[in-house]
Design a protein around this motif. Structure first.
Motif, PDB file in Angstrom:
ATOM      1  N   GLU A 116     -26.620 -23.199  14.888  1.00 39.42           N
ATOM      2  CA  GLU A 116     -25.247 -22.965  15.714  1.00 39.42           C
ATOM      3  C   GLU A 116     -24.059 -23.954  15.004  1.00 39.42           C
ATOM      4  O   GLU A 116     -22.910 -23.520  14.688  1.00 39.42           O
ATOM      5  N   ALA A 117     -24.655 -25.336  14.753  1.00 38.43           N
ATOM      6  CA  ALA A 117     -23.559 -26.189  14.111  1.00 38.43           C
ATOM      7  C   ALA A 117     -23.032 -25.685  12.685  1.00 38.43           C
ATOM      8  O   ALA A 117     -21.931 -25.970  12.267  1.00 38.43           O
ATOM      9  N   TRP A 118     -24.189 -25.169  12.179  1.00 31.97           N
ATOM     10  CA  TRP A 118     -23.757 -24.443  10.661  1.00 31.97           C
ATOM     11  C   TRP A 118     -22.943 -23.557  10.508  1.00 31.97           C
ATOM     12  O   TRP A 118     -21.892 -23.302  10.175  1.00 31.97           O
ATOM     13  N   ARG A 119     -23.002 -22.535  11.754  1.00 35.48           N
ATOM     14  CA  ARG A 119     -22.093 -21.584  11.753  1.00 35.48           C
ATOM     15  C   ARG A 119     -20.675 -21.678  12.399  1.00 35.48           C
ATOM     16  O   ARG A 119     -19.707 -21.198  12.046  1.00 35.48           O
ATOM     17  N   LYS A 120     -20.607 -22.897  12.956  1.00 31.50           N
ATOM     18  CA  LYS A 120     -19.175 -23.281  13.628  1.00 31.50           C
ATOM     19  C   LYS A 120     -18.369 -24.172  12.397  1.00 31.50           C
ATOM     20  O   LYS A 120     -17.264 -24.529  12.566  1.00 31.50           O
ATOM     21  N   GLY A 121     -19.105 -24.667  11.344  1.00 36.15           N
ATOM     22  CA  GLY A 121     -18.612 -25.330  10.466  1.00 36.15           C
ATOM     23  C   GLY A 121     -18.019 -24.726   9.331  1.00 36.15           C
ATOM     24  O   GLY A 121     -17.513 -23.501   9.615  1.00 36.15           O
ATOM     25  N   PHE A 122     -17.528 -25.498   8.351  1.00 37.07           N
ATOM     26  CA  PHE A 122     -16.671 -24.883   7.131  1.00 37.07           C
ATOM     27  C   PHE A 122     -17.607 -25.077   6.127  1.00 37.07           C
ATOM     28  O   PHE A 122     -17.616 -26.269   5.527  1.00 37.07           O
ATOM     29  N   HIS A 123     -18.255 -24.168   5.440  1.00 36.92           N
ATOM     30  CA  HIS A 123     -18.981 -23.975   4.235  1.00 36.92           C
ATOM     31  C   HIS A 123     -18.598 -23.078   3.267  1.00 36.92           C
ATOM     32  O   HIS A 123     -19.068 -21.923   3.270  1.00 36.92           O
ATOM     33  N   PRO A 124     -18.067 -23.505   2.138  1.00 33.28           N
ATOM     34  CA  PRO A 124     -17.455 -22.637   1.336  1.00 33.28           C
ATOM     35  C   PRO A 124     -18.656 -21.806   0.382  1.00 33.28           C
ATOM     36  O   PRO A 124     -19.542 -22.432   0.110  1.00 33.28           O
TER      37      PRO A 124
END
Length: 303
Positions: A63-71
């Motif tokens: 959930e935290a991954w999906r809400k972040g900014f990961h190019p």
């Protein structure tokens, strides 16, 4: 829990577009497909991938991954029509720049990342001094000359689709359009819900080196994996669930013996049954998202 899709996949060497047929995976040696049989290495690979998917699917980390900014795209974009001449291309590749301008101060400490579907995220801005320091990493003959720097925006591919992000525009001598450099860093990786494996032999899984690219349609990803001097490509298997895409990379030698030749790296195109979408792209060995970054650089952070 959703039923995972386990399969061996065709691989394409990105440099040669060499296809390896589905059902037969080739490493430094070969592994026989067909007949429903699986080697111990294949079974171990499937078991580990299942553990990683089960740990991530529905987790707080996911959930935290999906809400972040990961190019998943390059945070440095050269001028629109590309670089002219081999000297300029070499200077760009080696990060050889010369500054002939004062660097401006940022007008704000924070910037906004905005996705096409309307989601947004506010992140700290990188100032022009730090941005230029990350750009200029070497010295020598034939540098690219920066004559001006100014704030702007750029579009960057991310795990949540294209995003408009703050950027620094560096005007290069002799070019009409700027070099663009992202002015926000990726979000910090969440604590993974599963520990990494221990590598005990060349038959075991190995960590992927990096994520190179995700296709525009999301149905294939290009990764960089360790290869060997035995003449063939490393083995990569995939397990897809509703929440994760788990990639398992390994390398074995001829006749199921360890490959003793010098390791190299190869870019592999991995085909998927459906687009990655907002699923988490995971490395089975590390139990973490596959890092995106430059060869030899600190991944996935740009700093």
């Amino acid at each position: 829990m959703p039923t995972p899709i386990r399969r061996t996949i065709p691989l394409l060497l990105a440099s040669t577009a060499l296809a390896i047929s589905a059902g037969t995976l080739t490493g430094c040696g070969t592994e026989e497909g067909g007949g429903g049989g699986h080697s111990g290495a294949a079974l171990a690979s499937e078991a580990r991938a299942s553990e990683v998917a089960a740990a991530w699917d529905g987790s707080q980390a996911a959930e935290a991954w999906r809400k972040g900014f990961h190019p998943t795209g390059e945070h440095i974009q050269p001028p629109e029509n590309g670089l002219r001449g081999e000297a300029d291309k070499r200077a760009f590749e080696t990060r050889n720049f010369e500054l002939r301008s004062e660097l401006p101060a940022a007008s704000s400490r924070m910037g906004q990342v905005t996705w096409e579907r309307g989601d947004s995220l506010t992140l700290p801005l990188t100032d022009a001094q730090d941005a230029y320091a990350s750009l200029d990493r070497s010295s020598g003959p034939g540098p690219l000359t920066v004559t001006k720097a100014e704030p702007g925006v750029m579009t960057l591919a991310t795990h949540r689709g294209p995003a408009t992000i703050p950027a620094w525009f560096f005007i290069l001598e002799g070019y009409d359009t700027p070099l663009k450099l992202a002015a926000v860093a990726p979000s910090r990786l969440p604590e993974p819900p599963i520990a990494p494996m221990r590598q005990t032999s060349s038959h075991d899984l190995a960590p992927l080196r990096r994520l190179v690219d995700v296709a525009a349609d999301g149905r294939s990803v290009t990764v960089q994996a360790n290869g060997g001097g035995c003449g063939d490509a490393p083995t990569v298997r995939v397990l897809e669930t509703s929440g994760s895409v788990v990639l398992s990379a390994s390398l074995t030698g001829v006749d199921d013996e360890p490959c003793t030749s010098q390791l190299d790296s190869e870019k592999l195109i991995v085909r998927l049954d459906r687009p990655v979408g907002d699923r988490t792209l995971l490395d089975a060995f590390t139990g973490r998202p596959v890092p995106y970054g430059e060869p030899g650089g600190p991944s996935p952070s740009w700093r």
